[in-house]
Design an enzyme around this catalytic site. Structure first.
Site, PDB file in Angstrom:
ATOM      1  NE  ARG A 137      29.992 -23.072 -19.853  1.00 45.54           N
ATOM      2  CZ  ARG A 137      30.347 -24.320 -19.641  1.00 45.54           C
ATOM      3  NH1 ARG A 137      29.496 -25.286 -19.821  1.00 45.54           N
ATOM      4  NH2 ARG A 137      31.539 -24.604 -19.197  1.00 45.54           N
ATOM      5  NE  ARG A 154      21.087  -7.165 -32.472  1.00 40.68           N
ATOM      6  CZ  ARG A 154      22.161  -7.829 -32.830  1.00 40.68           C
ATOM      7  NH1 ARG A 154      23.345  -7.310 -32.651  1.00 40.68           N
ATOM      8  NH2 ARG A 154      22.073  -9.005 -33.394  1.00 40.68           N
ATOM      9  CB  CYS A 158      16.337 -14.076 -28.140  1.00 41.79           C
ATOM     10  SG  CYS A 158      17.059 -12.713 -27.250  1.00 41.79           S
ATOM     11  CD  GLU A 212      18.127 -22.926 -20.947  1.00 45.20           C
ATOM     12  OE1 GLU A 212      18.685 -24.022 -20.796  1.00 45.20           O
ATOM     13  OE2 GLU A 212      18.645 -22.002 -21.584  1.00 45.20           O
ATOM     14  NE  ARG A 219      20.665 -21.933 -17.931  1.00 40.08           N
ATOM     15  CZ  ARG A 219      19.483 -22.142 -17.358  1.00 40.08           C
ATOM     16  NH1 ARG A 219      18.394 -21.600 -17.876  1.00 40.08           N
ATOM     17  NH2 ARG A 219      19.374 -22.887 -16.279  1.00 40.08           N
ATOM     18  CE1 TYR A 253      28.813 -20.208 -15.024  1.00 37.43           C
ATOM     19  CE2 TYR A 253      26.461 -20.376 -15.334  1.00 37.43           C
ATOM     20  CZ  TYR A 253      27.728 -20.723 -15.705  1.00 37.43           C
ATOM     21  OH  TYR A 253      27.932 -21.579 -16.750  1.00 37.43           O
ATOM     22  NE  ARG A 291      29.007 -26.706 -14.821  1.00 42.33           N
ATOM     23  CZ  ARG A 291      29.729 -27.040 -15.896  1.00 42.33           C
ATOM     24  NH1 ARG A 291      29.223 -26.923 -17.094  1.00 42.33           N
ATOM     25  NH2 ARG A 291      30.948 -27.497 -15.757  1.00 42.33           N
TER      26      ARG A 291
END
Length: 123
Positions: free
Chosen positions: A6, A62, A74, A77, A89, A107, A115
């Site tokens: 992530r 890409r 894509c 969210e 994200r 992050y 997180r």
């Protein structure tokens, strides 16, 4: 074994150049911290909050040499009231021998609040 890696980053404004640059920085750190080779990537999902519509953030992936054949999608969210704004994200699915505890999630910028228990980035 396939593992999910992530990552997230925030941008200051809805600007395509800023979005791609932030996504490039995020992907580069994910690659470096987890020794990712494009041939080992099964797929990547990239989401953006609904206040970011100037550019597809997948464009950053890409443009990476060797990543042209990695399946990427894509999406928007979920717009949750009080959620983090201007956030991109990534969920990357990678073939790796690393254990879940060895995976380093990334992050950056304002996304560190998402997180903090997984935060290993110095940014």
């Amino acid at each position: 074994m396939v593992r999910g890696i992530r990552g997230a980053v925030t941008v200051k404004q809805n600007d395509g150049v800023e979005m791609v640059q932030a996504t490039e920085r995020l992907i580069a750190e994910m690659i470096e911290k987890n020794n990712i080779e494009p041939e080992n990537v099964c797929s990547a999902f990239i989401s953006a909050t609904n206040d970011l519509d100037a550019m597809f953030p997948a464009r950053a992936l890409r443009e990476l040499k060797g990543w042209e054949n990695v399946p990427v999608m894509c999406m928007q969210e979920l717009a949750v009231q009080g959620g983090l704004e201007k956030c991109i994200r990534i969920m990357m699915h990678v073939n790796t021998d690393a254990s879940q505890k060895e995976i380093q999630h990334v992050y950056l910028e304002g996304a560190v609040v998402l997180r903090p228990d997984l935060q290993q980035s110095t940014n």
